[in-house]
Design an enzyme around this catalytic site. Structure first.
Site, short mmCIF file in Angstrom:
data_model
loop_
_atom_site.label_atom_id
_atom_site.label_comp_id
_atom_site.label_asym_id
_atom_site.label_seq_id
_atom_site.Cartn_x
_atom_site.Cartn_y
_atom_site.Cartn_z
N CYS A 108 -22.83 20.08 63.89
CA CYS A 108 -22.68 19.43 62.41
C CYS A 108 -23.71 18.69 61.80
O CYS A 108 -24.76 19.30 61.61
CB CYS A 108 -21.22 18.69 62.37
SG CYS A 108 -20.94 18.63 60.88
N HIS A 211 -17.95 23.28 65.16
CA HIS A 211 -17.33 22.02 65.90
C HIS A 211 -17.09 22.66 67.19
O HIS A 211 -15.68 22.54 67.50
CB HIS A 211 -16.28 21.14 65.22
CG HIS A 211 -17.05 20.33 64.27
ND1 HIS A 211 -17.75 19.12 64.46
CD2 HIS A 211 -17.29 20.38 62.88
CE1 HIS A 211 -17.93 18.48 63.26
NE2 HIS A 211 -17.81 19.36 62.39
N GLU A 213 -16.62 21.08 69.85
CA GLU A 213 -16.14 19.81 70.74
C GLU A 213 -14.74 19.91 70.12
O GLU A 213 -13.97 19.07 71.21
CB GLU A 213 -16.90 18.69 70.38
CG GLU A 213 -16.94 17.73 69.02
CD GLU A 213 -17.30 18.62 67.95
OE1 GLU A 213 -17.88 19.71 67.97
OE2 GLU A 213 -17.40 18.08 66.90
#
Ligand SMILES: [Mn+2]
Length: 236
Positions: A108, A211, A213
């Protein structure tokens, strides 16, 4: 052989005067076989020189908008809050680890930062500067994919995912506008935003605009990105 140690750029909460970390960055690294550690927030050259030598890979995390001064532009009124400490730290650290050819994964803000530090520019405010029907700023839950990206066939991302198209989550206010000269595009959204890049002349300098994560638990492609990063960090 010990597991590779991955340095994470700290997240900064200015209001609470605190440094923090989203668990997904740490757990994503751990499930891929790395040991995550949060780095000190500093732009001290000597300290970062030691950090860059001792640590095997670097995760440039998400966070605040990036100061447009870094790409020689004035702040648009729509630019979000920036973080001077991170902007300064990442410039020093990135140049050092780039020189050492250590693996870097930018997520990001991370992909945006890599682009800026290497000479590119950003959209300061996507909705006003790049209007489209594609959702780039989703509501929670953030692991849910909201738009597709096309993966370029000659890219290293294609080599590990072996797919021309994947669905990704999307939670970003800014995005790459002019691509830095040494970056190669790996994935593009339907509305033509650069969503993944790499530096072909380096072993592993990758950035993704989505993302992993948030999605590594539910999405195999996200896990494969973490895995490739850790494999490269192990191979020092
Ligand atoms: Mn997006």
């Amino acid at each position: 052989m010990r597991k590779p140690i991955i340095g994470l750029i700290p997240l900064v909460d200015v209001e609470r005067e605190s440094y923090w970390m989203h668990p997904g960055y740490m757990k994503g690294v751990e499930q891929a076989g790395g040991i995550p550690v949060m780095l000190p927030l500093t732009s001290d050259e000597e300290e970062l020189q030691d950090v860059s030598k001792e640590i095997d890979g670097f995760l440039f995390t998400g966070g605040q908008d990036i100061s447009p001064n870094l790409y020689a532009q004035d702040y648009s009124p729509m630019c979000g809050k920036c973080c001077k400490e991170r902007d300064e730290m990442e410039a020093v650290l990135f140049r050092m680890v780039y020189e050492l050819d250590k693996p870097v994964l930018g997520i990001c803000r991370g992909i945006q930062y890599i682009n800026v530090v290497m000479g590119g520019t950003l959209y300061q405010d996507l909705p006003s500067e790049h209007p489209s029907n594609i959702e780039h700023h989703q509501m929670p839950p953030y692991e849910v994919p909201v738009h597709s990206v096309r993966i370029l066939e000659e890219s290293p991302l294609y080599k590990i995912l072996k797919k021309e198209k994947i669905m990704v989550n999307s939670y970003h206010h800014q995005a790459i506008r002019i691509l830095a000269p040494k970056l190669s595009v790996m994935a593009i959204s339907q509305d033509d935003l650069v969503e993944a890049v790499c530096v072909p002349e380096k072993r592993f300098v990758w950035g993704v605009q989505w993302h992993p994560e948030f999605s590594y638990l539910t999405d195999e492609d996200s896990r494969k990105i973490f895995s490739e990063f850790i494999i490269k960090a192990a191979d020092n």
